[in-house]
Scaffold this motif. Structure first.
Motif, mmCIF file in Angstrom:
data_model
loop_
_atom_site.group_PDB
_atom_site.id
_atom_site.type_symbol
_atom_site.label_atom_id
_atom_site.label_comp_id
_atom_site.label_asym_id
_atom_site.label_seq_id
_atom_site.Cartn_x
_atom_site.Cartn_y
_atom_site.Cartn_z
ATOM 1 N N GLN A 1 0.899 -1.380 -0.231
ATOM 2 C CA GLN A 1 0.194 -0.175 -0.003
ATOM 3 C C GLN A 1 1.314 1.163 0.077
ATOM 4 O O GLN A 1 0.886 2.511 -0.400
ATOM 5 C CB GLN A 1 -0.574 0.014 1.206
ATOM 6 N N TYR A 2 1.651 1.217 0.435
ATOM 7 C CA TYR A 2 2.753 2.243 0.880
ATOM 8 C C TYR A 2 3.190 2.497 -0.702
ATOM 9 O O TYR A 2 3.141 3.612 -0.636
ATOM 10 C CB TYR A 2 3.527 2.144 2.146
ATOM 11 N N MET A 3 3.819 1.416 -1.389
ATOM 12 C CA MET A 3 4.101 1.727 -2.125
ATOM 13 C C MET A 3 3.770 2.530 -3.702
ATOM 14 O O MET A 3 4.002 2.680 -4.293
ATOM 15 C CB MET A 3 5.562 0.113 -2.752
ATOM 16 N N ALA A 4 2.377 1.512 -3.063
ATOM 17 C CA ALA A 4 1.590 2.099 -4.296
ATOM 18 C C ALA A 4 1.012 3.463 -4.229
ATOM 19 O O ALA A 4 0.785 4.478 -5.952
ATOM 20 C CB ALA A 4 0.740 1.754 -4.522
ATOM 21 N N GLU A 5 0.731 4.389 -2.468
ATOM 22 C CA GLU A 5 0.755 5.600 -2.835
ATOM 23 C C GLU A 5 2.033 6.552 -2.964
ATOM 24 O O GLU A 5 1.380 7.257 -3.914
ATOM 25 C CB GLU A 5 0.303 5.453 -1.201
ATOM 26 N N ALA A 6 3.237 6.115 -2.800
ATOM 27 C CA ALA A 6 4.514 7.262 -3.272
ATOM 28 C C ALA A 6 4.336 6.543 -5.083
ATOM 29 O O ALA A 6 5.013 7.974 -5.542
ATOM 30 C CB ALA A 6 5.397 6.373 -2.512
ATOM 31 N N ALA A 7 4.079 5.829 -5.755
ATOM 32 C CA ALA A 7 4.568 6.070 -6.990
ATOM 33 C C ALA A 7 3.545 6.207 -7.426
ATOM 34 O O ALA A 7 3.672 7.326 -8.353
ATOM 35 C CB ALA A 7 4.037 4.096 -7.564
ATOM 36 N N ASN A 8 2.168 6.891 -7.272
ATOM 37 C CA ASN A 8 1.620 7.480 -8.006
ATOM 38 C C ASN A 8 1.593 8.646 -6.959
ATOM 39 O O ASN A 8 1.780 9.638 -7.911
ATOM 40 C CB ASN A 8 0.344 7.587 -6.712
ATOM 41 N N GLU A 9 2.151 9.523 -6.284
ATOM 42 C CA GLU A 9 2.675 10.869 -5.800
ATOM 43 C C GLU A 9 3.981 11.527 -6.769
ATOM 44 O O GLU A 9 3.866 12.273 -7.113
ATOM 45 C CB GLU A 9 2.830 11.028 -3.982
ATOM 46 N N LEU A 10 4.589 10.523 -6.610
ATOM 47 C CA LEU A 10 5.802 10.896 -7.695
ATOM 48 C C LEU A 10 5.817 10.189 -8.902
ATOM 49 O O LEU A 10 6.764 10.898 -9.822
ATOM 50 C CB LEU A 10 7.189 9.539 -6.865
ATOM 51 N N GLY A 11 5.148 10.088 -9.391
ATOM 52 C CA GLY A 11 4.671 9.381 -10.834
ATOM 53 C C GLY A 11 4.640 8.531 -11.808
ATOM 54 O O GLY A 11 5.851 7.897 -11.382
ATOM 55 N N THR B 1 4.418 7.039 -14.782
ATOM 56 C CA THR B 1 4.962 7.029 -15.405
ATOM 57 C C THR B 1 6.884 6.707 -15.498
ATOM 58 O O THR B 1 7.580 6.320 -16.735
ATOM 59 C CB THR B 1 4.651 8.139 -16.621
ATOM 60 N N THR B 2 7.846 7.564 -14.391
ATOM 61 C CA THR B 2 9.163 7.288 -14.167
ATOM 62 C C THR B 2 9.372 5.861 -14.100
ATOM 63 O O THR B 2 8.171 4.566 -13.632
ATOM 64 C CB THR B 2 9.127 7.749 -13.492
ATOM 65 N N PRO B 3 10.829 5.475 -14.399
ATOM 66 C CA PRO B 3 11.006 4.164 -14.121
ATOM 67 C C PRO B 3 11.124 4.257 -13.103
ATOM 68 O O PRO B 3 10.753 2.596 -12.176
ATOM 69 C CB PRO B 3 12.591 4.559 -14.423
ATOM 70 N N TYR B 4 10.939 4.905 -11.955
ATOM 71 C CA TYR B 4 11.338 4.414 -10.711
ATOM 72 C C TYR B 4 9.643 4.230 -9.860
ATOM 73 O O TYR B 4 8.951 3.813 -9.362
ATOM 74 C CB TYR B 4 11.690 6.183 -9.277
ATOM 75 N N GLY B 5 8.617 5.176 -10.073
ATOM 76 C CA GLY B 5 6.958 5.010 -9.767
ATOM 77 C C GLY B 5 7.189 3.492 -10.808
ATOM 78 O O GLY B 5 6.212 3.104 -10.432
ATOM 79 N N PHE C 1 12.257 -3.547 -18.245
ATOM 80 C CA PHE C 1 12.570 -2.100 -17.444
ATOM 81 C C PHE C 1 13.170 -1.563 -18.535
ATOM 82 O O PHE C 1 14.389 -1.924 -17.363
ATOM 83 C CB PHE C 1 11.854 -1.832 -15.756
ATOM 84 N N PRO C 2 13.471 -1.223 -19.217
ATOM 85 C CA PRO C 2 14.846 -0.303 -19.367
ATOM 86 C C PRO C 2 15.665 0.848 -18.947
ATOM 87 O O PRO C 2 14.401 1.296 -18.331
ATOM 88 C CB PRO C 2 14.614 0.797 -21.250
ATOM 89 N N GLY C 3 16.893 0.694 -18.454
ATOM 90 C CA GLY C 3 17.172 1.844 -18.143
ATOM 91 C C GLY C 3 16.823 1.572 -16.628
ATOM 92 O O GLY C 3 17.466 2.261 -15.374
ATOM 93 N N THR C 4 16.691 0.304 -16.038
ATOM 94 C CA THR C 4 16.636 -0.278 -14.568
ATOM 95 C C THR C 4 17.731 -1.045 -14.125
ATOM 96 O O THR C 4 18.623 -1.782 -14.583
ATOM 97 C CB THR C 4 15.332 -1.125 -13.880
ATOM 98 N N PHE C 5 18.379 -0.914 -13.249
ATOM 99 C CA PHE C 5 19.647 -1.726 -12.505
ATOM 100 C C PHE C 5 18.454 -3.158 -12.476
ATOM 101 O O PHE C 5 17.846 -2.951 -11.071
ATOM 102 C CB PHE C 5 20.360 -0.780 -11.452
ATOM 103 N N VAL C 6 19.119 -4.018 -12.650
ATOM 104 C CA VAL C 6 18.852 -6.485 -11.754
ATOM 105 C C VAL C 6 20.536 -6.893 -11.733
ATOM 106 O O VAL C 6 21.056 -6.787 -12.665
ATOM 107 C CB VAL C 6 17.651 -6.475 -12.552
ATOM 108 N N GLY C 7 20.539 -7.133 -10.387
ATOM 109 C CA GLY C 7 21.397 -8.348 -10.160
ATOM 110 C C GLY C 7 21.682 -7.731 -8.858
ATOM 111 O O GLY C 7 21.721 -7.179 -8.516
#
Length: 445
Positions: free
Chosen positions: A96-106, A108-112, A331-337
């Motif tokens: 729930q906290y992550m979803a709310e943070a994504a909606n507020e920070l954007g 459509t952004t890679p982080y969101g 996701f392009p531009g994301t770090f996974v490893g």
């Protein structure tokens, strides 16, 4: 309120007798009936089962609900016989906290976008955790509580009753022993017919006492000589004539020497009754204690169900996180490893070791880009040194054309290529070829 005074007085007398017997046993002044070795083993086994069941129950509750305040709340609801309110799991709260943070920070952004994907995975993890807690509570905790609050209370009640029956039996034995001793001593009491050649006519024992001490015998002396069979002696003088006085010792001998025989017979009858009640109660308690074996069988079945539910829960968590890792990798531009390869939860062979022991084929240039790797994989031939067979543990859905979809329990051929990620192998099934995750495989020798 109507009180039965006779019953109350009888119960008070029984309680006092048991208390006296228990106290004398503690001080080593009374004999104690010992139970047989098999019965003692059953008692020890029952106590051990109860103690370990309590510990396992408490620790399982801590595992399922680490928050002590929440456990206390659930305990109160259970004692009040009320339904425990639904509680949000930690994973669901994090989602729930992550979803709310994504909606507020954007969103459509890679982080969101990443926050949203992780929130969805955490929500699924929370739902899996909720199902696991519910299943474990029903299949494992409830039977343990039922044993402690039901069967064990019945066993404890019967054991207390057996202890009281044993005290009654030992008290009857002690009473019979005293009656027999008094009876034997009463048969040796001399008659009081001896006459002294003086102005006083005394009984033999009284005369001896007066000759030794020049005084009448004390009550303690008579009580020591004739315990329980005499009333307090009294001495008085009766004038026989103006010049002669007669002293007589009124020791009040029992009117009938059968008194102690009757007392001993009564004690024997009470002993037989107490022995019968003790044997009956011992048999009832023994049957309940032998039922502990059935309890162990029931707890064993519940333990298997708990392990199954826990295995299902962790398998779900692993699949959810693996899916999340695949999604984040697209996701392009994301770090996974990770700095270390993930070890498989159910396979005994680590990815690094498995890859190291696999036959190595010719190198494929540019395996990192999936599109190019797919083109080159069609041209890769198995290594000359041979391949290995592997059994698929779980279903696996290919993320792209470079991967090979898998079905549980099927057999495939696998081998490694130079420069490949140690978490992956090349798998072949018929005409199809592609990368497969090591954690989904069981390598066969």
């Amino acid at each position: 309120m109507d009180f039965n005074m006779k019953k109350l007085a009888s119960d008070a007398g029984i309680f006092f007798t048991r208390a006296v017997q228990f106290t004398e046993e503690k001080f080593g002044q009374a004999e104690k009936t010992e139970l047989d070795a098999q019965f003692e083993n059953l008692l020890a086994r029952a106590d051990s089962t109860k103690n370990w069941t309590e510990k396992i129950l408490r620790q399982t509750e801590v595992l399922l609900q680490p928050n002590p305040s929440a456990r206390v709340e659930e305990f109160l609801y259970e004692k009040l016989d009320r339904k425990v309110p639904s509680r949000v799991t930690n994973g669901e709260l994090l989602a729930q906290y992550m979803a709310e943070a994504a909606n507020e920070l954007g969103p459509t952004t890679p982080y969101g976008k990443t926050l949203i994907k992780v929130a969805e995975a955490e929500k699924r993890l929370g739902a899996a955790e909720r199902d696991f807690i519910h299943t474990a509570s029903i299949n494992f905790l409830t039977p343990l509580r039922t044993f402690l609050e039901g069967d064990w209370k019945t066993i404890s009640k019967e054991r207390r009753l057996l202890h009281n029956r044993r005290l009654d039996l030992d008290a009857c034995k002690a009473r019979l022993k005293k009656a027999k001793a008094a009876e034997a001593k009463a048969t040796t009491v001399p008659d009081f017919q001896e006459t002294r050649p003086r102005n006083y006519i005394l009984s033999a024992s009284a005369s001896a006492t007066l000759d030794d001490t020049s005084r009448p015998p004390s009550w303690a002396e008579w009580k020591e000589d004739y315990p329980g069979g005499w009333r307090r002696p009294c001495f008085f003088l009766v004038p026989l004539n103006p010049s002669v006085t007669r002293a007589r010792g009124c020791l009040s001998l029992p009117k009938d020497r059968k008194l102690w025989n009757d007392e001993a017979d009564k004690a024997e009858q009470e002993l037989r009754v107490a022995q019968t009640e003790f044997d009956r109660q011992a048999e009832v308690t023994r049957l309940l204690l032998e039922g502990i074996s059935s309890t162990h069988v029931n707890h064993l079945r519940c333990l298997h169900e708990f392990v199954e539910s826990q295995t299902t829960y962790y398998a779900q968590c692993y699949r959810h996180m693996l899916d999340l890792q695949k999604q984040l990798g697209r996701f392009p531009g994301t770090f996974v490893g990770t700095t270390e390869p993930a070890s498989p939860p159910l396979s005994s062979t680590s990815p690094t070791t498995a890859a190291a022991t696999m036959p190595v084929g010719p190198s494929v240039a540019g395996l990192a880009p999936p599109g190019e790797a797919a083109l080159h994989l069609e041209e890769v031939a198995p290594p000359a040194s041979g391949t290995r067979k592997a059994r698929v543990l779980y279903d696996y859905e290919a993320a792209d054309s470079s991967e090979l979809a898998l079905l549980a329990d099927e057999l495939i051929t696998v081998y490694s290529l130079p420069g490949m990620d140690p978490d992956w192998l090349i798998g072949e099934r018929g005409n199809k070829k592609g990368k497969v995750p090591v954690t989904y495989l069981e390598l066969l020798s």
